[in-house]
Each structure stands twice: as C-alpha cells, then as structure tokens.
Design an enzyme around this catalytic site. Structure first.
Site, PDB file in Angstrom:
ATOM      1  N   ARG A  41       0.798  -1.215   0.000  1.00 15.43           N
ATOM      2  CA  ARG A  41       0.000   0.000   0.000  1.00 15.43           C
ATOM      3  C   ARG A  41       0.837   1.274   0.000  1.00 15.43           C
ATOM      4  O   ARG A  41       0.634   2.146  -0.829  1.00 15.43           O
ATOM      5  CB  ARG A  41      -0.941   0.021   1.209  1.00 15.43           C
ATOM      6  CG  ARG A  41      -1.975   1.125   1.142  1.00 15.43           C
ATOM      7  CD  ARG A  41      -2.883   1.129   2.351  1.00 15.43           C
ATOM      8  NE  ARG A  41      -3.579  -0.146   2.511  1.00 15.43           N
ATOM      9  CZ  ARG A  41      -4.402  -0.395   3.512  1.00 15.43           C
ATOM     10  NH1 ARG A  41      -4.626   0.504   4.444  1.00 15.43           N
ATOM     11  NH2 ARG A  41      -5.006  -1.562   3.599  1.00 15.43           N
ATOM     12  N   HIS A  87      -8.130  -3.955  -7.730  1.00 17.25           N
ATOM     13  CA  HIS A  87      -7.853  -3.188  -6.508  1.00 17.25           C
ATOM     14  C   HIS A  87      -9.125  -3.087  -5.672  1.00 17.25           C
ATOM     15  O   HIS A  87      -9.929  -2.166  -5.862  1.00 17.25           O
ATOM     16  CB  HIS A  87      -7.349  -1.792  -6.900  1.00 17.25           C
ATOM     17  CG  HIS A  87      -6.674  -1.052  -5.788  1.00 17.25           C
ATOM     18  ND1 HIS A  87      -5.480  -1.456  -5.231  1.00 17.25           N
ATOM     19  CD2 HIS A  87      -7.019   0.080  -5.130  1.00 17.25           C
ATOM     20  CE1 HIS A  87      -5.116  -0.599  -4.296  1.00 17.25           C
ATOM     21  NE2 HIS A  87      -6.036   0.341  -4.211  1.00 17.25           N
ATOM     22  N   TYR A 131     -17.336  12.762 -15.393  1.00 15.95           N
ATOM     23  CA  TYR A 131     -17.153  13.876 -16.323  1.00 15.95           C
ATOM     24  C   TYR A 131     -15.803  13.839 -17.042  1.00 15.95           C
ATOM     25  O   TYR A 131     -15.679  14.322 -18.159  1.00 15.95           O
ATOM     26  CB  TYR A 131     -17.270  15.219 -15.588  1.00 15.95           C
ATOM     27  CG  TYR A 131     -18.610  15.442 -14.929  1.00 15.95           C
ATOM     28  CD1 TYR A 131     -19.777  15.493 -15.680  1.00 15.95           C
ATOM     29  CD2 TYR A 131     -18.701  15.608 -13.550  1.00 15.95           C
ATOM     30  CE1 TYR A 131     -21.006  15.698 -15.070  1.00 15.95           C
ATOM     31  CE2 TYR A 131     -19.928  15.817 -12.936  1.00 15.95           C
ATOM     32  CZ  TYR A 131     -21.079  15.864 -13.704  1.00 15.95           C
ATOM     33  OH  TYR A 131     -22.294  16.065 -13.111  1.00 15.95           O
TER      34      TYR A 131
END
Length: 769
Positions: A41, A87, A131
């Site tokens: 991580r 993930h 978007y």
C-alpha cells in the site's frame, strides 16, 4: 446415538476456537496488517517506483488500449475496471490516485493525460469521474515497455480470476523521476522528483565505474527537480549528505521573476518598476505541494492583521502561468527585506523531508543512499534485459522448429502431398519418414495451399538465416555481463534523448543555489508605529484607543466607559510598537504587545483570554517595557529587590515567575526606577516611613528580595524611588491634581530594614505615594 446419526451432524463451531494468549494472537494479526500496509500500500518498489494502486491503474488503462495515440475514455470506466478486477478498495481512493498521475503540478513526468477538470494548483479538486476522460502518456508507455516479452512475473489478482504484473519493466527511472510519498505502519517514505537526464547520467557513470565516489555522482545528479519549479536554497554539502544517507531535508522557496522588467537584474529579482521610484514584486513559481489559494490567503491575512505593514496588497494575476503581484507599502521598502519576511511568515518557503525508504527486489523495506538505489535499479534492469533476451530466444527456438519443418516439406513437396492424400494417419507417417516433431508435422498439415509457392521457400530460408543470426547475437548477449551493460547503456542513451535538457519536458525547472545570508530583521520592525492609549479595567478588560487620549482626572481612565460593575484601574500612553509588562500579585509577570490590543470602540477583551493569568490573582500594575530599564518590586511582607526589565520579559502567554512569595504575602509594588534616582522610600500600613540609599537594594532576576522595612504589625503599603536632592513628592488629596514635595527628608533616612518614623505633615491617609 448411531454412527450414521453422528456423521450427519453439523460440525460444532465452538470446536474451531483456538485457545491462545490474547497478546500473541493480537500481535500476530497486527504484524500481518503492518506488513501488508508496508508492502502492498504505502511504500514504492524501487524497480518501477510504483505502489500497487498506481501499477494497477496503468495496467488497466493498457488493457483498455488507452495508448497516447488512441482516443480518451471516461475515467469512470477506468476506475470501475480497477476496483472491480484488481484493486478491492474504494472508488474515491482509486480516482484520487489516478488524478494525481495526471497533474503536471504533482508529477514531474505525468503518467496519465487527462481531459477535463483534473484539479489545479489553487487547491481545487478534480471533477467527478463521470465527467473526466483519460489516456496514458508516452512516459507511461516507456514505463510499461516489455510487458509482453516475458520480462516480469504475472501474479493472480485478489480473487484469482485475472492476472496482473508484479512490476512494470520499462527503462524509465520512475522512482526518482516522479518521486512519491507514503506513510506505512512504523515507517514512511518521502522522495522528491528529479530530472531524468541527470538520473541517466549518474546511472551511466555508475555502470562504467561501479566504485564511483558519491561526490562524483552528485556532480551529475544535482538534486530535486520539482514539477512547480522554485529554488532549493540549501548548501551543496547538505544536499550531498542527504543523498548519501538517504535522509535529510531541503528548503524550497518560490521564485521571484518579472518577465516584463526592462533590466535583467530586475527580471531575476522579480522587480517591476512603475515609475516615480515605485515598484512591485512578482512571484512566478511557488514551492512544491503548496496550494496557490492557501498562499494568497496567508499573505492577505498578514496584511489584515498588520503583521506585515511593509506590504500594502497582493493581487493574483495568474493565467496558465503563476503571477502573484506584491505591492509594497512605499518605495522605500527594501525588496530583500520584504522577500525574507514572506519566506519567514508564509509558505513561500517550505521544507521537504527526504526519506529514501523503498522496497527492494525481495520486497524488503530499506532506506538507501543514491548510489545504493541506482545500483539496485541497474541490477533490476539487467535482470529484465536477461529475461527479455531469454524470452526472445525461446520464441526464436519455437519459430526455428516450424521453419525447419516447412523447409523439409518444400524439399519433399510431392511426397508430402502424396502422404496427405493417401495415408489414413498422415501425421504419424510424416513424422516417421522425415524425422519431424509433432509441432512440425501439425504445422505442415495446417499449411494453406497458397503457401506452396517457390517464393515462400526462399522467404523461409531467409527467415531461418536471420533467426540463426539473431539467436547467435542473443546467446552472446546472455552469456556476457559486459555486453549486457553495453546494451543497457545504449538503451539509456536513447531514452535520454527524449528527456534531454533541450526538450520542454526534460528542461530543469528547479534552480539549486545556496541562499544568500539571511537579512536580519525583527518582527517588531514589521509593526507600524502609532500612538495608543492603553486602558485596563478593575476586572481585567483591556483595550487600546487610537492616539494619546486624556487619561482622566484620576489618571486611571475614569472618563472611559466600562461594563456595569467594572471601573478604571490602569491607563497609560504607549505606541503600537511597545510591549506591556503586566504584573500579578502572585509575583508573576506577563508580556503583551500593544499591536495585539483590541480596539476601544467596545469594552475591549478580558486580558485573561490572551494571557494565562491565575483567576485568583489580582493585577498590580501595567508598565511600558523599556530596554535595559529597572523595576522596583516589593511585596506586602516588606521584602523587595530591583529587577532588570529585560529579565522580566516573558516569551509565552504563561508568563514568568519573578517574585517568590511565602505564606499570605502578595506582590504589592511595581514601579519604574529612573536612572537619576538614588534613594528609596518605603511606607507601611502602620504609617511609618523609612528612606535609605538605593545602593542597598539588590538587583535579582528572581527571588524574595531583602527586608526593606520591619513591621511590628501590618505590612508594607507602598514604596517608591526618587532623587534625594529633589525631595520626596506625593499626590495631594481631592481632585486638585497637585503634588507636595518634602525636601527636608534627612530625618527619615536610615539604614535599610529599619522600623521608620511617622511621615511629614500632609502625607496621604491611604499611605500611598
């Protein structure tokens, strides 16, 4: 119960409970969590400089064929694929990581090309992923080059349905080029970005000379090259030491540069001349990871709080380039002083901590110096080169096998056709008759008729010769470490051309130059000097009225308005540049700047909200601090001493304990001692007066002091210093405002510590001077 019945019973869940000590069970589970945080991580792999989330993002975009030459796809599509297949975390975390890879002010060499709002340096967030659109950059393709060539291992995903690469095999030195930061369990990493051309130069030097000195590497590798430019102002020795050990820090400053200035020295200093001696400063670059909006707010707040009175205004005239205009108070303000003030008071100067903590090839976290880091990265690239070479050799061997079979078929074409036409098991017959392998026979049987041209035979013989030549070269490469180093150097040199100093992307942005000696300035000099009248009420409400206002008939500010139940206590004239010494009867002194006083339109503010004055302590006096001055301090038990004002100044709001008190004693007298004063007068509650030489009064930084006057009953009422030849003066009663002076004072003059005698006729009844 029968055996059959027993076999059909459900297993008892309590049978699965393991009896284990709680501390060991907890520590084992926490260790698993800690290791997963470190390795999966927070810390980057030194070989590709990526954390798993970034690696999975790039791999997903590659799978979606989002090459630099293809069209953009919605970010939501990428995020969905990433969190669905590779993930298993939140979509926000994945999208935030992707956004950062696209921001040219976050990454020196962006790995994602964004279309739409991907945030800005002002600190605004990116638009929602429904978007925006994205695709990979050319740099990302360099980083992933060789994925299809057997260079890295592929590991199963979290659910075992897909596979993902263990690391990216490309030659792009991403760890140092783009840097990274992360906080794991018990460790962290913080790596700035660097210039690719410099990284490659240092690597080439290391390949040529494995025993190269660190100092030689630093001649080629100069230090951070940040996305937002700016200046690194540490000494070369300090920078070199940081990279030698893998730990250190750098001071990063914004850049002042005025592109429209006429003179070169003005341009470099960020000064734009306006005529009439007026000028303005222009900030063109800000430190890395500083939000422009936040920096402007900091500077504007300084102006509003009058903490930077030499600065009049700040304007943001930025477009795609940063342009912050600073307007000084007047033309006499020193530009260097203004710059140093901003460096000290705002984020125009920040500190970046270097911590080269990375995962090595065995996934072990280590803090490495520059040389060790480059050595490990070079070794990893050599291994990738070897794997790519072996993979190609395997492909050549497989192809050669088929080509040899095809050539045999062409040489015996009529017989092959005959076998295929008339034999029931043509494959077995061909294998036996022509000594073919299973793959060769299968390939011949699968050939198209159109391939049986003479031209095809010539092409096959040419292909065989080329493959044999390539195999020979690759075998030499695989067997020679020297050849491998030479190949790596050649590939690095080719990569360097794309990121050279002549290209817009490769040109160094951050200037590394040791800062000139700091211009020394006092923060007090930043305060605009204006006269004020300080009013402190009986209940501890303080305010500052503009100008030197009349203190009232009693000299305590009786003409001012107070809250109901409150009244005048102390009033004095001062300047905004002055400091106030506030004494409490518990012997503690506090310091308060006059520039920090609230205005006098209201009742002010409780002084206890600014200073940590004990709720039970009463205020004895308020005095304007004078450097190298002296104060007379006397307590109710008759003890006292002189103290230097410089020793009384308190740096914190908790104040400073100056007078030590025992029992019920209180600090009752705090008065200034003028330089011409030579005697001290002390009067007790018993109305006895004693006068003695000021030389008998010790000067202490802290303590109880000495006995000034002895009392059979009561204690000390007041004390004052004066000049003997001028006589002892005191205020007369009533509202007359007149004073009386007793010049014939010799009969009260005795040694310190005497009991004294009754004062002259007319001495005030309240026993106060």
């Amino acid at each position: 119960m029968s055996t059959a019945d027993t076999d059909n019973l459900e297993p008892d869940p309590f049978d699965a409970i393991v009896d284990a000590p709680f501390d060991s069970a907890l520590s084992e589970r926490y260790l698993v969590y800690a290791l997963s945080t470190i390795t999966a991580r927070s810390l980057p792999d030194l070989r590709d400089g990526l954390k798993p989330v970034h690696r999975r993002l790039l791999w997903t975009m590659r799978q979606l064929k989002l090459d630099p030459t293809n069209t953009f796809k919605k970010s939501a599509r990428v995020v969905g694929e990433v969190i669905g297949k590779y993930h298993p975390h939140g979509d926000t975390a994945a999208y935030d990581a992707m956004v950062r890879l696209a921001q040219d002010f976050s990454l020196r060499y962006p790995l994602v090309e964004g279309q739409g709002n991907f945030g800005n340096i002002d600190g605004d967030n990116a638009a929602a992923y429904r978007y925006t659109e994205a695709r990979l950059t050319k740099t990302a393709m360099h980083l992933m080059a060789g994925l299809d060539q057997g260079t890295v291992d592929f590991i199963p995903t979290y659910n075992g349905e897909e596979e993902e690469p263990e690391l990216m095999p490309g030659l792009f030195p991403n760890l140092l080029a783009n840097g990274t930061s992360g906080i794991a369990v018990g460790m962290a990493t913080n790596i700035p970005s660097h210039n690719v051309a410099e990284i490659i130069d240092a690597t080439l030097e290391l390949i040529d000379n494995p025993t190269v000195e660190h100092s030689r590497l630093m001649e080629l590798f100069h230090g951070p090259d940040l996305p937002t430019g700016g200046l690194i102002v540490d000494s070369p020795d300090g920078i070199s030491k940081a990279y030698e050990t893998g730990r250190g820090s750098f001071r990063i400053r914004g850049r002042f540069h005025a592109g429209e200035a006429d003179k070169e020295e003005d341009r470099d200093a960020g000064i734009e001349r306006l005529g009439g001696g007026q000028y303005q400063l222009v900030i063109s670059e800000i430190p890395y990871q500083v939000q422009k909006g936040k920096l402007i707010e900091q500077i504007a707040q300084l102006i509003a709080d009058k903490k930077l009175p030499i600065l009049e205004d700040i304007r943001d005239e930025s477009d795609e380039n940063i342009r912050l205009v600073l307007v000084p108070k007047n033309r006499n303000v020193d530009p260097e002083l203004l710059k140093e003030s901003l460096y000290k008071l705002t984020d125009l100067e920040t500190r970046f901590g270097l911590n080269l903590n990375v995962l090595d090839a065995s996934r072990t976290p280590l803090v490495m110096g520059l040389k060790e880091l480059l050595q490990n990265w070079t070794a990893a690239q050599i291994e990738i080169l070897q794997r790519r070479t072996q993979h190609r050799l395997d492909k050549i061997a497989a192809r050669l096998e088929l080509v040899e079979g095809y050539i045999v078929a062409f040489l015996n074409l009529d017989r092959v056709i005959e076998i295929i036409r008339y034999e029931d098991e043509p494959k077995a017959v061909m294998m036996a008759e022509f000594e073919l392998t299973d793959r060769q026979a299968e390939a011949i049987l699968n050939m198209r008729l159109r391939s049986l041209r003479k031209l095809e035979e010539m092409q096959l013989r040419g292909e065989r010769d080329d493959l044999l030549k390539e195999r020979d070269e690759l075998e030499k490469l695989l067997g020679s470490p020297a050849r491998q180093r030479t190949r790596l150097k050649r590939d690095l040199a080719n990569l360097r051309k794309e990121y050279s100093e002549e290209t817009d992307l490769g040109r160094r942005r951050t200037t590394i130059a040791e800062a000139a000696p700091t211009v020394e300035f006092s923060m007090d000099a930043m305060i605009e000097k204006e006269p004020i009248t300080v009013i402190l009420s009986q209940k501890g409400w303080i305010r500052g009225a503009k100008g030197h206002v009349d203190l009232g008939a009693d000299g305590k500010g009786a003409d001012f308005k107070y809250k109901e139940g409150d009244g005048p206590a102390f009033a004095l004239h001062a300047q905004t540049t002055d400091k106030l010494l506030i004494a409490a009867d518990n012997g503690r002194f506090f310091t308060l700047g006059c520039d920090k006083l609230p205005g006098a339109r209201g009742f002010g503010e409780p002084v206890r909200t600014t200073l940590d004055i004990d709720a039970e302590a009463a205020l004895v006096n308020v005095i304007v601090y004078k450097p190298k001055g002296q104060l007379l301090l006397a307590s109710s038990n008759g003890k006292g001493f002189a103290a230097q004002t410089d020793e009384i100044l308190a740096e914190t709001k908790k104040g400073r304990q100056v007078v030590n008190l025992k029992g019920d004693a209180k600090l009752s007298v705090v008065r200034s001692i003028e330089t011409e004063h030579d005697h001290i007068a002390v009067v007790g509650d018993n109305r006895k007066l004693v006068v003695f030489n000021l030389e008998e009064l010790p000067e202490l930084a802290r303590g109880q002091g000495v006995m000034l006057q002895r009392f059979r009953d009561g204690g000390l009422s007041d004390a004052i210093t004066f000049k003997l030849e001028d006589g002892l003066s005191w205020a007369m009663g009533g509202d007359s405002g007149r004073t009386r002076t007793e010049s014939d004072i010799w009969q009260w003059k005795v040694a310190r510590g005497a009991a004294g005698r009754m004062p002259p006729q007319g001495f005030p009844r309240n026993n106060k001077f």
